[in-house]
Design an enzyme around this catalytic site. Structure first.
Site, PDB file in Angstrom:
ATOM      1  N   LYS A 204       0.860  -1.185   0.000  1.00 33.40           N
ATOM      2  CA  LYS A 204       0.000   0.000   0.000  1.00 33.40           C
ATOM      3  C   LYS A 204       0.897   1.236   0.000  1.00 33.40           C
ATOM      4  O   LYS A 204       1.738   1.409   0.881  1.00 33.40           O
ATOM      5  CB  LYS A 204      -0.892  -0.009   1.237  1.00 33.40           C
ATOM      6  N   LYS A 258      -2.313  -1.363  -3.749  1.00 32.59           N
ATOM      7  CA  LYS A 258      -3.169  -0.188  -3.646  1.00 32.59           C
ATOM      8  C   LYS A 258      -2.338   1.079  -3.711  1.00 32.59           C
ATOM      9  O   LYS A 258      -1.311   1.134  -3.046  1.00 32.59           O
ATOM     10  CB  LYS A 258      -3.892  -0.272  -2.300  1.00 32.59           C
TER      11      LYS A 258
HETATM   12  N1  PBG Z   1      -7.134   2.549   6.551  1.00 31.41           N
HETATM   13  C1  PBG Z   1      -7.022   3.444   5.588  1.00 31.41           C
HETATM   14  C2  PBG Z   1      -7.637   3.239   4.263  1.00 31.41           C
HETATM   15  N2  PBG Z   1      -8.352   2.149   3.871  1.00 31.41           N
HETATM   16  C3  PBG Z   1      -8.781   2.387   2.551  1.00 31.41           C
HETATM   17  C4  PBG Z   1      -8.283   3.633   2.168  1.00 31.41           C
HETATM   18  C5  PBG Z   1      -8.457   4.338   0.873  1.00 31.41           C
HETATM   19  C6  PBG Z   1      -9.537   3.863  -0.029  1.00 31.41           C
HETATM   20  C7  PBG Z   1      -9.821   4.779  -1.160  1.00 31.41           C
HETATM   21  O1  PBG Z   1      -9.153   5.806  -1.373  1.00 31.41           O
HETATM   22  O2  PBG Z   1     -10.767   4.474  -1.892  1.00 31.41           O
HETATM   23  C8  PBG Z   1      -7.563   4.172   3.233  1.00 31.41           C
HETATM   24  C9  PBG Z   1      -6.961   5.524   3.180  1.00 31.41           C
HETATM   25  C10 PBG Z   1      -5.659   5.830   3.758  1.00 31.41           C
HETATM   26  O3  PBG Z   1      -4.799   4.980   3.909  1.00 31.41           O
HETATM   27  O4  PBG Z   1      -5.475   6.990   4.100  1.00 31.41           O
END
Ligand code: PBG
Ligand code: MG
Length: 334
Positions: A204, A258
């Site tokens: 991520k 991601k």
């Molecule tokens: N636990 C955080 C989390 N889980 C899913 C997303 C993002 C999902 C999206 O942008 O559609 C995020 C955002 C982040 O890490 O700040």
């Protein structure tokens, strides 16, 4: 006079023959996209209304537990195998350690139960991280200006246990702390949840594309600084392979990359290297970017949606988390 080595006046090999009509294109297609490939992320909230639009994500709503159960029913009818839950809780519930994340009667457990009551056969995935529950908007515990790894692990393990106990089929840690898959797996095993799947957000990246999501779950206001000390640097690829290897060793059943579209090279390398189900998340910013172009008439909506989702399959994805899931399933004839 003709040249001594004149080329034939026609090509001998004509790749266009395989594209000449729909039936042959369909017959020789190397990859397919079906509703089974789609996971629908649902934004849920503890507010009074059943559906509240998210301004930066046209077509996406914050849902009450009841509306989430209806959405899950719709998804099931469309052949979508799993929904994911992402909570927007009232700011008054937030604190520095994210106490709300481990409330057994909190919003997410309530949604899991509502969905499982309404549609027992759909997979329910939960996001395991503290950011939706902390007053600083970070995914971990904040001490002296730092996100501290090991004290966060206990919180995440408890959160995952609570989700499993409420009936979640898949827990998906999205926090990027080191060792969290192992901590979660041990907590699940020790409490009789050996069949709960772990989908690790293994690779991520710290990304600008989460912006609309942070509006949707209400963590944007809180977030101080960025997440670069725990989410990955987008300059890196080998590091993603190391992260995935560790999470598999720690007990992850599936891994995720991601964001999605700008990271399909990572999907390709991960899926080829590890041969474990590799998912990707077409995140909020990718959705918003496409929706804005569509609203301006600059992109053809239906074609653009299917083309991007098919790209994930071509890159090696077993599944895609996408806010377009129900719309795409309908386009696919569901
Ligand atoms: N636990 C955080 C989390 N889980 C899913 C997303 C993002 C999902 C999206 O942008 O559609 C995020 C955002 C982040 O890490 O700040
Ligand atoms: Mg890791």
């Amino acid at each position: 006079m003709t040249a001594p080595f004149a080329p034939a006046p026609y090509p001998l090999a004509r790749p266009r023959r395989l594209r000449s009509s729909p039936w042959v294109r369909r017959m020789v297609a190397e990859t397919t996209l079906s509703p089974s490939d789609l996971i629908w992320p649902l934004i849920v909230h503890d507010g009074a209304e059943d559906r509240v639009p998210v301004p930066s994500m046209p077509g996406v709503f914050r849902l009450s537990p009841k509306a989430a159960a209806e959405a899950a029913k719709e998804a099931h009818g469309l052949g979508i195998p799993m929904v994911g839950l992402f909570p927007n809780v009232d700011p008054s519930m937030k604190d520095t350690v994210g106490t709300g994340a481990t409330d057994p009667d909190g919003l997410v457990p309530e949604c899991i139960r509502a969905i499982k009551d309404a549609v027992p056969d759909i997979g329910v995935m939960t996001d395991v991280a503290l950011d939706c529950y902390t007053d600083h908007g970070h995914d971990g515990v904040l001490q002296d200006g730092r996100i501290v790894n090991d004290p966060t692990l206990e919180r995440l393990a408890e959160q995952a246990f609570i989700h499993a106990h409420a009936g979640a089929n898949v827990v998906a840690p999205s926090d990027m702390m080191d060792g969290r898959v192992q901590a979660i797996r041990e907590a699940l095993e020790a409490n009789g949840f050996q069949d709960t799947l772990i989908l690790s957000y293994a690779a991520k990246y710290a990304s600008a594309f989460y912006g609309p999501y942070r509006d949707a779950v209400g963590s944007a206001r809180q977030l101080s600084g960025d997440k670069k000390t725990y989410q990955m640097d987008y300059a890196n690829t080998d590091e993603a392979l190391r992260e995935v290897a560790m999470d598999i060793a720690e007990g992850a059943d599936m891994v995720m990359v991601k964001p999605g579209m700008p990271y399909l090279d990572i999907v390709r390398r991960v899926s080829e290297t590890f041969k474990v189900p590799t998912l990707a998340y077409q995140v909020s910013g990718e959705y918003a970017m496409m929706k804005a172009s569509i609203a301006n008439g600059w992109l053809d909506e239906d074609r653009a949606i299917l083309e991007t989702l098919h790209g994930f399959k071509r890159a090696g994805c077993a599944g895609v988390l996408t806010y377009f899931a129900p719309q795409a399933a309908r386009l696919l004839g569901a």
